[in-house]
Design a protein around this motif. Structure first.
Motif, PDB file in Angstrom:
ATOM      1  N   ILE A 137     -16.479  -4.950 -68.185  1.00  0.00           N
ATOM      2  CA  ILE A 137     -16.805  -6.621 -68.792  1.00  0.00           C
ATOM      3  C   ILE A 137     -18.439  -6.647 -68.306  1.00  0.00           C
ATOM      4  CG2 ILE A 137     -16.540  -8.878 -68.740  1.00  0.00           C
ATOM      5  CD1 ILE A 137     -13.370  -8.098 -68.804  1.00  0.00           C
ATOM      6  N   ASP A 138     -18.477  -6.244 -66.977  1.00  0.00           N
ATOM      7  CA  ASP A 138     -19.922  -6.451 -66.581  1.00  0.00           C
ATOM      8  C   ASP A 138     -20.813  -5.483 -67.213  1.00  0.00           C
ATOM      9  OD1 ASP A 138     -22.163  -7.160 -64.808  1.00  0.00           O
ATOM     10  OD2 ASP A 138     -21.620  -5.708 -63.243  1.00  0.00           O
ATOM     11  N   GLU A 139     -20.694  -4.245 -67.533  1.00  0.00           N
ATOM     12  CA  GLU A 139     -21.463  -3.420 -68.268  1.00  0.00           C
ATOM     13  C   GLU A 139     -21.472  -3.751 -69.674  1.00  0.00           C
ATOM     14  OE1 GLU A 139     -20.229   0.542 -67.506  1.00  0.00           O
ATOM     15  OE2 GLU A 139     -20.287   0.433 -65.444  1.00  0.00           O
ATOM     16  N   ALA A 140     -20.502  -4.307 -70.319  1.00  0.00           N
ATOM     17  CA  ALA A 140     -20.601  -4.542 -71.597  1.00  0.00           C
ATOM     18  C   ALA A 140     -21.557  -5.909 -71.971  1.00  0.00           C
ATOM     19  CB  ALA A 140     -19.286  -5.031 -72.002  1.00  0.00           C
ATOM     20  N   CYS A 141     -21.379  -6.854 -70.658  1.00  0.00           N
ATOM     21  CA  CYS A 141     -22.182  -7.995 -70.840  1.00  0.00           C
ATOM     22  C   CYS A 141     -23.747  -7.870 -70.503  1.00  0.00           C
ATOM     23  CB  CYS A 141     -21.714  -9.243 -70.180  1.00  0.00           C
ATOM     24  SG  CYS A 141     -20.016  -9.820 -70.738  1.00  0.00           S
ATOM     25  N   ASN A 142     -24.029  -6.705 -70.048  1.00  0.00           N
ATOM     26  CA  ASN A 142     -25.499  -6.371 -69.629  1.00  0.00           C
ATOM     27  C   ASN A 142     -26.085  -5.491 -70.329  1.00  0.00           C
ATOM     28  OD1 ASN A 142     -26.143  -7.891 -67.092  1.00  0.00           O
ATOM     29  ND2 ASN A 142     -24.169  -7.158 -66.317  1.00  0.00           N
ATOM     30  N   GLN A 143     -25.793  -5.251 -71.993  1.00  0.00           N
ATOM     31  CA  GLN A 143     -26.062  -4.451 -72.726  1.00  0.00           C
ATOM     32  C   GLN A 143     -27.543  -4.814 -73.502  1.00  0.00           C
ATOM     33  OE1 GLN A 143     -25.425  -0.937 -72.968  1.00  0.00           O
ATOM     34  NE2 GLN A 143     -24.645  -1.552 -70.888  1.00  0.00           N
ATOM     35  N   GLY A 144     -27.661  -6.015 -73.378  1.00  0.00           N
ATOM     36  CA  GLY A 144     -28.562  -6.655 -74.356  1.00  0.00           C
ATOM     37  C   GLY A 144     -28.328  -7.080 -75.781  1.00  0.00           C
ATOM     38  N   VAL A 145     -27.022  -7.180 -75.882  1.00  0.00           N
ATOM     39  CA  VAL A 145     -26.612  -7.543 -77.291  1.00  0.00           C
ATOM     40  C   VAL A 145     -26.211  -9.208 -77.429  1.00  0.00           C
ATOM     41  CG1 VAL A 145     -25.848  -5.183 -77.795  1.00  0.00           C
ATOM     42  CG2 VAL A 145     -24.141  -6.580 -76.834  1.00  0.00           C
ATOM     43  N   ASN A 146     -25.976  -9.491 -78.476  1.00  0.00           N
ATOM     44  CA  ASN A 146     -25.522 -11.048 -78.762  1.00  0.00           C
ATOM     45  C   ASN A 146     -24.056 -11.048 -78.983  1.00  0.00           C
ATOM     46  OD1 ASN A 146     -25.705 -10.570 -81.317  1.00  0.00           O
ATOM     47  ND2 ASN A 146     -27.453 -11.904 -81.605  1.00  0.00           N
TER      48      ASN A 146
ATOM     49  N   GLY B  51       1.372  -8.911 -69.531  1.00  0.00           N
ATOM     50  CA  GLY B  51       1.427 -10.352 -69.348  1.00  0.00           C
ATOM     51  C   GLY B  51       0.374 -11.168 -69.464  1.00  0.00           C
ATOM     52  N   ILE B  52       0.622 -12.380 -69.731  1.00  0.00           N
ATOM     53  CA  ILE B  52      -0.262 -13.552 -69.861  1.00  0.00           C
ATOM     54  C   ILE B  52      -1.359 -13.566 -68.840  1.00  0.00           C
ATOM     55  CG2 ILE B  52       0.940 -15.400 -68.934  1.00  0.00           C
ATOM     56  CD1 ILE B  52      -1.383 -15.683 -72.149  1.00  0.00           C
ATOM     57  N   ASP B  53      -1.144 -13.361 -67.512  1.00  0.00           N
ATOM     58  CA  ASP B  53      -1.819 -13.383 -66.250  1.00  0.00           C
ATOM     59  C   ASP B  53      -3.007 -12.614 -66.584  1.00  0.00           C
ATOM     60  OD1 ASP B  53      -0.475 -15.591 -65.335  1.00  0.00           O
ATOM     61  OD2 ASP B  53       0.706 -14.188 -63.799  1.00  0.00           O
ATOM     62  N   PHE B  54      -2.720 -11.221 -67.128  1.00  0.00           N
ATOM     63  CA  PHE B  54      -3.756 -10.315 -67.107  1.00  0.00           C
ATOM     64  C   PHE B  54      -4.801 -10.835 -68.089  1.00  0.00           C
ATOM     65  CE2 PHE B  54      -5.330  -6.724 -69.613  1.00  0.00           C
ATOM     66  CZ  PHE B  54      -5.849  -5.931 -68.733  1.00  0.00           C
ATOM     67  N   PHE B  55      -4.449 -11.083 -69.190  1.00  0.00           N
ATOM     68  CA  PHE B  55      -5.334 -11.697 -70.240  1.00  0.00           C
ATOM     69  C   PHE B  55      -6.176 -12.993 -69.890  1.00  0.00           C
ATOM     70  CE2 PHE B  55      -2.335  -9.136 -72.471  1.00  0.00           C
ATOM     71  CZ  PHE B  55      -3.021  -8.335 -73.099  1.00  0.00           C
ATOM     72  N   VAL B  56      -5.702 -13.775 -69.167  1.00  0.00           N
ATOM     73  CA  VAL B  56      -6.243 -15.146 -68.462  1.00  0.00           C
ATOM     74  C   VAL B  56      -7.215 -14.439 -67.324  1.00  0.00           C
ATOM     75  CG1 VAL B  56      -5.823 -17.106 -67.000  1.00  0.00           C
ATOM     76  CG2 VAL B  56      -4.342 -16.688 -68.782  1.00  0.00           C
ATOM     77  N   HIS B  57      -6.850 -13.606 -66.601  1.00  0.00           N
ATOM     78  CA  HIS B  57      -7.834 -12.758 -65.707  1.00  0.00           C
ATOM     79  C   HIS B  57      -9.061 -12.220 -66.402  1.00  0.00           C
ATOM     80  CE1 HIS B  57      -9.306 -11.384 -61.869  1.00  0.00           C
ATOM     81  NE2 HIS B  57      -9.053 -10.116 -62.212  1.00  0.00           N
ATOM     82  N   ALA B  58      -8.721 -11.432 -67.497  1.00  0.00           N
ATOM     83  CA  ALA B  58      -9.889 -10.818 -68.105  1.00  0.00           C
ATOM     84  C   ALA B  58     -10.855 -11.986 -68.869  1.00  0.00           C
ATOM     85  CB  ALA B  58      -9.103 -10.045 -69.404  1.00  0.00           C
ATOM     86  N   MET B  59     -10.206 -13.044 -69.096  1.00  0.00           N
ATOM     87  CA  MET B  59     -11.205 -14.118 -69.872  1.00  0.00           C
ATOM     88  C   MET B  59     -11.972 -14.723 -68.944  1.00  0.00           C
ATOM     89  SD  MET B  59     -10.278 -13.697 -72.985  1.00  0.00           S
ATOM     90  CE  MET B  59      -9.319 -12.102 -72.673  1.00  0.00           C
ATOM     91  N   ASN B  60     -11.377 -14.720 -67.544  1.00  0.00           N
ATOM     92  CA  ASN B  60     -12.189 -15.431 -66.450  1.00  0.00           C
ATOM     93  C   ASN B  60     -13.159 -14.536 -66.238  1.00  0.00           C
ATOM     94  OD1 ASN B  60     -10.714 -17.820 -66.220  1.00  0.00           O
ATOM     95  ND2 ASN B  60      -9.264 -17.071 -64.767  1.00  0.00           N
ATOM     96  N   ILE B  61     -12.953 -13.279 -66.251  1.00  0.00           N
ATOM     97  CA  ILE B  61     -14.178 -12.428 -65.751  1.00  0.00           C
ATOM     98  C   ILE B  61     -15.133 -12.197 -66.835  1.00  0.00           C
ATOM     99  CG2 ILE B  61     -14.544  -9.766 -65.482  1.00  0.00           C
ATOM    100  CD1 ILE B  61     -11.735  -9.398 -64.416  1.00  0.00           C
ATOM    101  N   GLN B  62     -14.671 -12.207 -68.089  1.00  0.00           N
ATOM    102  CA  GLN B  62     -15.828 -12.490 -69.087  1.00  0.00           C
ATOM    103  C   GLN B  62     -16.631 -13.651 -69.047  1.00  0.00           C
ATOM    104  OE1 GLN B  62     -13.549 -12.445 -73.199  1.00  0.00           O
ATOM    105  NE2 GLN B  62     -12.843 -10.430 -72.508  1.00  0.00           N
TER     106      GLN B  62
END
Length: 71
Positions: A12-21, A36-47
């Motif tokens: 997620i960090d690398e994707a967010c630093n690619q200079g795209v919108n 599980g839902i906790d995995f996806f909630v965690h992924a959204m928090n990292i995003q």
């Protein structure tokens, strides 16, 4: 098995630093809802942690639908 937290955060960090919108994350393979839902909630928090101003993030999931509920 599911992706570990360190790999998830690094991707997620690398994707967010690619200079795209616009970034798309697709969760698939086997039955992703088994993570599980906790995995996806965690992924959204990292995003949100790594999302930069002006970036739109879209998440999709490919599922057979047997584990979908109101949550």
């Amino acid at each position: 098995s599911r992706m570990n937290t360190e790999s998830l955060e690094r991707i997620i960090d690398e994707a967010c630093n690619q200079g795209v919108n616009r970034i798309g994350f697709s969760f698939h393979g086997g039955e992703p809802l088994l993570a599980g839902i906790d995995f996806f909630v965690h992924a959204m928090n990292i995003q949100e942690k790594y999302k930069q101003q002006g970036i739109n993030i879209e998440n999709t999931v490919q599922t057979n639908g047997t584990l979908i509920d109101d949550a």
